[in-house]
Design an enzyme around this catalytic site. Structure first.
Site, PDB file in Angstrom:
ATOM      1  N   SER A  78       0.839  -1.198   0.000  1.00 39.49           N
ATOM      2  CA  SER A  78       0.000   0.000   0.000  1.00 39.49           C
ATOM      3  C   SER A  78       0.878   1.255   0.000  1.00 39.49           C
ATOM      4  CB  SER A  78      -0.951  -0.040   1.193  1.00 39.49           C
ATOM      5  OG  SER A  78      -1.909   0.993   1.119  1.00 39.49           O
ATOM      6  N   ASP A  82      -6.021  -3.393  -2.487  1.00 39.93           N
ATOM      7  CA  ASP A  82      -4.881  -3.069  -1.640  1.00 39.93           C
ATOM      8  C   ASP A  82      -4.217  -4.328  -1.086  1.00 39.93           C
ATOM      9  OD1 ASP A  82      -3.287  -2.215   0.659  1.00 39.93           O
ATOM     10  OD2 ASP A  82      -4.275  -0.294   0.423  1.00 39.93           O
TER      11      ASP A  82
END
Length: 789
Positions: A504, A635
């Protein structure tokens, strides 16, 4: 003597006295017949130099012969023949000519003004005088128009410069219509017509710029452009008019040559935005950045080329002005644009000196987070710590400085307080620390045992692994921690590691560093990102984030273009059930080394030679509910928010694959693992986590609370990057004898992934810096394993 004779005699004395007291240059009305028997020394048309008469020389202007009035004017009187002759030469060619053109000048008052002007400016031409007296009709006459660009001999002023200086717009406009009038003429001090206009009105500047603006940015011999002079004169309307005309805001006020700073034209921005500048700040000079009062204005001006580190007349940058005005929003906006925090003003004060004196806690934190020089001394040898004011706020600021390593004053410094004195050893005067946040039970003793074997060994060469956790905007903590590591390691963090794994925000940071961005640039980029990517309601529009990623990482850069280090960026393939972890690589995967072909009905992800870097960054940061999925990707934090174990697994599989195909010489074992987190949030108490069948309204309310709490627990567990996942990584590294270092500062409050509050974010960054300062011994140990001898 009769009373009448006495009165007449007395009146004559008074009149003669008044004449003498009037001075030699006062214009007097006289009778022409008085001079019938006087000696004529010089004559030119209707102007005559008489004398000597009773030892006095006198210049007299007679009415033209065509006029019937029996009147004349005494223009000058003197006992000195040389002075009289010089004055006659100054007046003879100009006075008769001008009074024939202008009736106003042929009066007593008009002649006085004309003679005064020639006395003060004896070398003025007819064109200068016409400009000065606004005789606009004269500019069409050959005797005047022929001198339209002739400079005055003492100052070099042109007639147009005289007209501008008088501030008469109509005269300026009349001159501008004259053929061949020059707007590029410079006087003997290199002042252009715009230098003179800078102290007049916006209308005159607009009239000049509508014709020509070539000399708009000319420096005079003092190093000032017209824009500088308008600032010094405290003429905000003129400042704005010059900017709209195209004045270069990046020319510094000095006598030296220009630096390599590109020109800065902000005229386009000011169209409709001129009122967004603080006019009261203009008199101190600088650029429109110094006069800005919002982030939007600063961003627009920097994008238009406004030099962010330009000084004003006091040597202060826009950052120092924003600090002095205690505008945190502007300070953060400038920091986001990589402003230089170490510049000193004319007093030697840095921005940190000014922030400390202003008692502004968040601004002090912001400057410290961006590495403002802690121990810089001003012209009075005062450090920021010395400048801390006594009192509650001062004690808190004192602690902010002390906790990140601010030194006390030297022993010979005068005027110290107990918080900075070199002789004070009482730690109560190091400031007031904030209360400690709640945290889980520590594992200090157990972690010491796990680290003992690995850290006591001899540092060896091998793969050095850096892993960066996810956490949204808390990725700023990653940059703050890495900046402190970089200081100790004394080289860019990118060259300290062979593998970098990221999830991320950690993955985005790893990609940015690998594409050539510095850590300070990345920290500034986070500040810009929060104000552009987190706009509106969740899920946020993906376009602003994608634009930033393209700008930072390149539109066409692919993963294979990055040759060092090896990158391990996590994502989640969400086009299947169960979801699967995907790794974006810039190297051959273990399966590719082994020649394993992709099978199944799912499309294979792009290989490194085809995978665009910005797309990999967008995929790893596709946090559910914050941003929409990126195609089939979500993500990577949903599976590996702390990517350490997955990265170690990848390195082990990579080595196995190399051995299996006979590439033994490429195999390297791990030599050190560094894991950086995005902060440990305080522990809070949950009361209702039960989920059951409700039997009453009260039970229904408890059920709702329980479901909500359980949902948060599940999300926290799925994205956990601290706690047990760190314990496992430490234990596994201990079991194979690899040193493991974990850096994740304890936060005083839970910071959301999309936090936009400048106060909270600056406090978070300061906590990260203070944490690293308190762990500096651990950092020194790490340095030995990064660069083993």
């Amino acid at each position: 003597m009769s009373w009448f004779d006495a009165l007449t005699y007395t009146s004559g004395l008074v009149l003669r006295g008044l004449t003498r007291e009037a001075g030699p240059d006062k214009v007097l009305s006289v009778k022409p017949e008085k001079y019938g028997n006087c000696i004529i020394r010089c004559r030119e048309d209707s102007i005559v130099l008489y004398g000597p008469t009773d030892g006095q020389y006198e210049i007299v202007l007679h009415r033209p012969c065509s006029e019937t009035l029996n009147e004349a004017y005494s223009l000058y009187r003197s006992n000195d023949v040389n002075a009289a002759e010089i004055r006659f030469l100054e007046l003879k060619d100009k006075v008769p000519h001008l009074i024939q053109i202008s009736k106003d000048l042929s009066s007593l008052q008009g002649l006085q003004k004309l003679c005064d002007a020639l006395r003060e400016n004896p070398s003025w031409s007819l064109a200068h005088l016409a400009a000065h007296f606004s005789l606009n009709e004269c500019f069409e006459k050959p005797s005047v128009s022929s001198e339209i660009n002739v400079p005055e001999t003492s100052t070099g002023m042109s007639p147009l410069q005289v007209a501008v200086k008088t501030g008469n717009l109509k005269t300026v406009q009349a001159l501008l219509t004259c053929r061949d009038v020059s707007l590029e003429h410079l006087d003997y001090e290199a002042n252009s017509v715009y230098h003179y206009a800078a102290n007049t009105s916006k209308e005159i500047i607009q009239a000049l710029s509508s014709v020509c603006a070539k000399s708009l940015n000319q420096r005079n011999i003092n190093g000032y452009t017209p824009l500088h002079l308008a600032c010094l004169a405290d003429k905000p309307d003129c400042v704005k008019a010059l900017l709209l005309a195209g004045a270069d805001v990046n020319i510094a006020a000095n006598k030296g040559s220009d630096t390599a700073t590109p020109p800065g034209n902000v005229a386009d921005f000011l169209q409709g935005n001129a009122n967004k500048l603080q006019v009261k700040e203009m008199k101190y000079g600088g650029t429109p950045l110094h006069w800005s009062n919002s982030r939007e204005v600063i961003d627009a001006l920097v994008d238009m080329g406004c030099h962010i580190n330009a000084p004003d007349f006091e040597g202060r940058t826009a950052l120092q002005v924003a600090v002095k005005r205690q505008r945190l929003e502007c300070v953060v906006a400038l920091l986001a644009r990589a402003v230089n925090v170490a510049i000193c003003d004319n007093n030697g004060d840095t921005a940190l000196h000014l922030a400390v004196r202003a008692d502004s806690l968040p601004i002090v934190q912001a400057l410290l987070a961006f590495d403002a020089p802690l121990n810089a001394k001003n012209n009075h040898q005062e450090t920021p710590r010395h400048c801390v004011a006594r009192g509650t706020t001062g004690d808190r600021i004192l602690w902010l400085l002390h906790a990140v390593g601010a030194e006390r004053c030297s022993r010979d410094m005068k005027g110290c307080h107990r918080g900075c004195s070199a002789t004070s050893t009482d730690h109560r005067f190091d400031g007031i620390p904030p209360p400690l946040p709640c945290s889980s039970q520590t594992r200090v003793e157990l972690d010491r045992l796990l680290d003992a074997a690995a850290l006591s060994g001899t540092p060896k060469k091998g793969y050095r692994l850096l892993c960066l956790d996810g956490g949204g905007i808390r990725g700023m903590i990653l940059t703050a921690v890495l900046l402190e590591l970089e200081k100790e390691l004394k080289k860019p963090i990118l060259y300290c590691f062979d593998w970098i794994g990221g999830t991320s925000t950690g993955g985005i940071l790893a990609l940015a560093l690998s594409c050539g961005r510095s850590l300070k640039e990345c920290l500034a980029l986070y500040l810009r990102m929060k104000d552009t990517a987190f706009m509106g309601i969740r899920p946020y529009s993906s376009e602003p984030l994608e634009n930033i990623l393209k700008e930072c990482l390149g539109t066409n850069t692919v993963m294979a273009d990055i040759t060092h280090p090896k990158l391990f960026i996590t994502g989640v393939l969400a086009d299947r059930k169960p979801v699967d972890l995907h790794i974006f690589r810039n190297y051959e995967s273990p399966s590719s080394i082994l020649g394993v072909q992709h099978t199944g009905f799912f499309l294979a992800p792009p290989i490194p030679e085809e995978q665009l870097v910005w797309m990999a960054a967008r995929a790893t940061g596709a946090a559910p509910s914050y941003f929409r999925s990126f195609g089939r990707f979500l993500d990577g934090g949903l599976i590996a928010n702390n990517p350490t174990l997955d990265a170690m697994t990848e390195i082990h599989e990579y080595n196995l694959a190399l051995r299996a195909v006979g590439r033994e010489e490429e195999v390297k074992t791990l030599s050190v693992v560094v894991s950086v987190g995005t902060g440990v949030v305080p522990v809070t108490q949950l009361k209702e986590v039960d989920v059951f069948r409700p039997e009453s309204l009260w039970d229904a309310a408890k059920l709702a609370c329980g479901i909500s709490a359980l949902g948060m627990l599940l999300v926290d567990q799925a994205t956990a990057s601290d706690g047990r996942v760190v314990d496992r990584a430490r234990a596994w590294c201990s079991s194979i004898g690899v040193p493991y270092f974990r850096f994740s500062p304890q936060l005083s409050e839970d910071i959301s992934m999309d936090e936009k509050s400048n106060e909270k974010l600056m406090n978070m960054l300061w906590e990260a810096k203070a944490y690293m300062h308190s762990n500096r011994e651990t950092v020194r140990k790490l340095a030995k394993f990064i660069d083993p001898e």
